[in-house]
Design a protein around this motif. Structure first.
Motif, PDB file in Angstrom:
ATOM      1  N   GLU A  41       0.823  -1.211   0.000  1.00 15.72           N
ATOM      2  CA  GLU A  41       0.000   0.000   0.000  1.00 15.72           C
ATOM      3  C   GLU A  41       0.856   1.259   0.000  1.00 15.72           C
ATOM      4  O   GLU A  41       0.573   2.220  -0.720  1.00 15.72           O
ATOM      5  CB  GLU A  41      -0.942   0.002   1.203  1.00 15.72           C
ATOM      6  CG  GLU A  41      -1.913   1.160   1.167  1.00 15.72           C
ATOM      7  CD  GLU A  41      -3.039   1.036   2.177  1.00 15.72           C
ATOM      8  OE1 GLU A  41      -3.919   1.911   2.154  1.00 15.72           O
ATOM      9  OE2 GLU A  41      -3.050   0.082   2.982  1.00 15.72           O
ATOM     10  N   ARG A  42       1.932   1.269   0.765  1.00 14.01           N
ATOM     11  CA  ARG A  42       2.830   2.442   0.779  1.00 14.01           C
ATOM     12  C   ARG A  42       3.486   2.647  -0.582  1.00 14.01           C
ATOM     13  O   ARG A  42       3.658   3.777  -1.039  1.00 14.01           O
ATOM     14  CB  ARG A  42       3.879   2.295   1.868  1.00 14.01           C
ATOM     15  CG  ARG A  42       3.291   2.456   3.260  1.00 14.01           C
ATOM     16  CD  ARG A  42       4.347   2.467   4.322  1.00 14.01           C
ATOM     17  NE  ARG A  42       5.403   1.546   3.922  1.00 14.01           N
ATOM     18  CZ  ARG A  42       6.226   0.939   4.743  1.00 14.01           C
ATOM     19  NH1 ARG A  42       6.151   1.142   6.013  1.00 14.01           N
ATOM     20  NH2 ARG A  42       7.146   0.121   4.303  1.00 14.01           N
ATOM     21  N   TYR A  44       2.198   1.766  -3.487  1.00 12.29           N
ATOM     22  CA  TYR A  44       1.117   2.263  -4.343  1.00 12.29           C
ATOM     23  C   TYR A  44       0.902   3.765  -4.102  1.00 12.29           C
ATOM     24  O   TYR A  44       0.766   4.546  -5.053  1.00 12.29           O
ATOM     25  CB  TYR A  44      -0.153   1.466  -4.054  1.00 12.29           C
ATOM     26  CG  TYR A  44      -1.386   1.942  -4.777  1.00 12.29           C
ATOM     27  CD1 TYR A  44      -1.617   1.589  -6.104  1.00 12.29           C
ATOM     28  CD2 TYR A  44      -2.349   2.708  -4.134  1.00 12.29           C
ATOM     29  CE1 TYR A  44      -2.767   2.002  -6.777  1.00 12.29           C
ATOM     30  CE2 TYR A  44      -3.500   3.123  -4.793  1.00 12.29           C
ATOM     31  CZ  TYR A  44      -3.702   2.771  -6.110  1.00 12.29           C
ATOM     32  OH  TYR A  44      -4.834   3.174  -6.763  1.00 12.29           O
ATOM     33  N   LEU A  45       0.886   4.165  -2.834  1.00 12.91           N
ATOM     34  CA  LEU A  45       0.719   5.587  -2.512  1.00 12.91           C
ATOM     35  C   LEU A  45       1.891   6.415  -3.018  1.00 12.91           C
ATOM     36  O   LEU A  45       1.703   7.550  -3.479  1.00 12.91           O
ATOM     37  CB  LEU A  45       0.546   5.763  -0.998  1.00 12.91           C
ATOM     38  CG  LEU A  45      -0.758   5.211  -0.419  1.00 12.91           C
ATOM     39  CD1 LEU A  45      -0.727   5.265   1.110  1.00 12.91           C
ATOM     40  CD2 LEU A  45      -1.957   5.960  -0.975  1.00 12.91           C
ATOM     41  N   GLY A  53      -1.796  11.322  -8.254  1.00 13.27           N
ATOM     42  CA  GLY A  53      -2.965  10.511  -7.966  1.00 13.27           C
ATOM     43  C   GLY A  53      -3.689   9.983  -9.187  1.00 13.27           C
ATOM     44  O   GLY A  53      -4.861   9.632  -9.124  1.00 13.27           O
ATOM     45  N   PRO A  63      -7.890   4.925  -7.461  1.00 12.70           N
ATOM     46  CA  PRO A  63      -8.737   4.695  -6.291  1.00 12.70           C
ATOM     47  C   PRO A  63      -7.865   4.425  -5.072  1.00 12.70           C
ATOM     48  O   PRO A  63      -6.675   4.139  -5.198  1.00 12.70           O
ATOM     49  CB  PRO A  63      -9.526   3.439  -6.685  1.00 12.70           C
ATOM     50  CG  PRO A  63      -8.602   2.706  -7.597  1.00 12.70           C
ATOM     51  CD  PRO A  63      -7.862   3.778  -8.363  1.00 12.70           C
ATOM     52  N   PRO A  64      -8.444   4.475  -3.886  1.00  9.85           N
ATOM     53  CA  PRO A  64      -7.687   4.037  -2.710  1.00  9.85           C
ATOM     54  C   PRO A  64      -7.224   2.590  -2.925  1.00  9.85           C
ATOM     55  O   PRO A  64      -7.898   1.804  -3.599  1.00  9.85           O
ATOM     56  CB  PRO A  64      -8.720   4.120  -1.568  1.00  9.85           C
ATOM     57  CG  PRO A  64      -9.724   5.123  -2.043  1.00  9.85           C
ATOM     58  CD  PRO A  64      -9.785   4.953  -3.541  1.00  9.85           C
ATOM     59  N   PHE A  65      -6.097   2.257  -2.348  1.00  8.36           N
ATOM     60  CA  PHE A  65      -5.497   0.936  -2.552  1.00  8.36           C
ATOM     61  C   PHE A  65      -6.488  -0.185  -2.299  1.00  8.36           C
ATOM     62  O   PHE A  65      -6.610  -1.114  -3.086  1.00  8.36           O
ATOM     63  CB  PHE A  65      -4.275   0.774  -1.634  1.00  8.36           C
ATOM     64  CG  PHE A  65      -3.561  -0.538  -1.792  1.00  8.36           C
ATOM     65  CD1 PHE A  65      -2.792  -0.793  -2.908  1.00  8.36           C
ATOM     66  CD2 PHE A  65      -3.663  -1.520  -0.815  1.00  8.36           C
ATOM     67  CE1 PHE A  65      -2.116  -2.004  -3.066  1.00  8.36           C
ATOM     68  CE2 PHE A  65      -2.995  -2.731  -0.944  1.00  8.36           C
ATOM     69  CZ  PHE A  65      -2.225  -2.966  -2.072  1.00  8.36           C
ATOM     70  N   ARG A  66      -7.233  -0.114  -1.213  1.00  6.88           N
ATOM     71  CA  ARG A  66      -8.151  -1.195  -0.839  1.00  6.88           C
ATOM     72  C   ARG A  66      -9.334  -1.330  -1.794  1.00  6.88           C
ATOM     73  O   ARG A  66     -10.037  -2.327  -1.754  1.00  6.88           O
ATOM     74  CB  ARG A  66      -8.626  -1.009   0.594  1.00  6.88           C
ATOM     75  CG  ARG A  66      -7.468  -1.107   1.574  1.00  6.88           C
ATOM     76  CD  ARG A  66      -7.892  -1.007   3.015  1.00  6.88           C
ATOM     77  NE  ARG A  66      -6.795  -0.742   3.918  1.00  6.88           N
ATOM     78  CZ  ARG A  66      -5.836  -1.589   4.246  1.00  6.88           C
ATOM     79  NH1 ARG A  66      -5.819  -2.768   3.701  1.00  6.88           N
ATOM     80  NH2 ARG A  66      -4.885  -1.264   5.089  1.00  6.88           N
ATOM     81  N   GLU A  67      -9.533  -0.347  -2.660  1.00  7.15           N
ATOM     82  CA  GLU A  67     -10.602  -0.419  -3.655  1.00  7.15           C
ATOM     83  C   GLU A  67     -10.097  -0.878  -5.024  1.00  7.15           C
ATOM     84  O   GLU A  67     -10.884  -1.050  -5.949  1.00  7.15           O
ATOM     85  CB  GLU A  67     -11.292   0.939  -3.782  1.00  7.15           C
ATOM     86  CG  GLU A  67     -12.066   1.331  -2.537  1.00  7.15           C
ATOM     87  CD  GLU A  67     -12.689   2.709  -2.641  1.00  7.15           C
ATOM     88  OE1 GLU A  67     -12.826   3.244  -3.762  1.00  7.15           O
ATOM     89  OE2 GLU A  67     -13.034   3.256  -1.578  1.00  7.15           O
ATOM     90  N   CYS A  68      -8.801  -1.082  -5.147  1.00  4.10           N
ATOM     91  CA  CYS A  68      -8.230  -1.576  -6.409  1.00  4.10           C
ATOM     92  C   CYS A  68      -8.638  -3.034  -6.614  1.00  4.10           C
ATOM     93  O   CYS A  68      -8.956  -3.750  -5.667  1.00  4.10           O
ATOM     94  CB  CYS A  68      -6.703  -1.490  -6.376  1.00  4.10           C
ATOM     95  SG  CYS A  68      -6.057   0.191  -6.409  1.00  4.10           S
ATOM     96  N   ARG A  73      -3.855  -5.105  -6.530  1.00  4.38           N
ATOM     97  CA  ARG A  73      -3.312  -5.242  -5.173  1.00  4.38           C
ATOM     98  C   ARG A  73      -2.312  -6.384  -5.090  1.00  4.38           C
ATOM     99  O   ARG A  73      -1.255  -6.250  -4.449  1.00  4.38           O
ATOM    100  CB  ARG A  73      -4.440  -5.438  -4.161  1.00  4.38           C
ATOM    101  CG  ARG A  73      -5.221  -4.134  -3.943  1.00  4.38           C
ATOM    102  CD  ARG A  73      -6.326  -4.273  -2.924  1.00  4.38           C
ATOM    103  NE  ARG A  73      -7.417  -5.028  -3.524  1.00  4.38           N
ATOM    104  CZ  ARG A  73      -8.068  -6.013  -2.929  1.00  4.38           C
ATOM    105  NH1 ARG A  73      -7.777  -6.387  -1.710  1.00  4.38           N
ATOM    106  NH2 ARG A  73      -9.049  -6.649  -3.565  1.00  4.38           N
TER     107      ARG A  73
END
Length: 92
Positions: A41-42, A44-45, A53, A63-68, A73
């Protein structure tokens, strides 16, 4: 005064991953070390910070990582799993 229309972007066919890829990605995420998921996640950010973004390929807002998707992911997870050895190589 004539106006020339902007060229059309070629359409990209929709991608439907093979079911075995999705299953493998789901398995990888379900069994992942939490530290590796955090690193994924880091990373990806960090990518998003460089691209404001947005996807560097399509320009779409990330999208936020958890929504990929699970494949996205799992791809970042795979990169995070090899990250320690890559980082160590640069420190030598």
């Amino acid at each position: 005064m004539s106006h020339t229309p902007a060229p059309l972007k070629p359409s990209v066919p929709a991608y439907s991953p093979a079911p075995e890829l999705v299953t493998a990605a789901e398995r990888a995420l379900a069994t992942a070390n939490p530290a590796h998921l955090d690193t994924a996640e880091r990373m990806y950010l960090s990518y998003g910070a460089v691209t404001a973004g947005r996807s560097a390929v399509t320009g779409a807002v990330l999208p936020p990582f958890r929504e990929c998707s699970v494949l996205v992911r799992a791809g970042w997870l795979a990169a995070a799993r090899v990250f320690p050895s890559i980082a160590a190589a640069y420190e030598s």
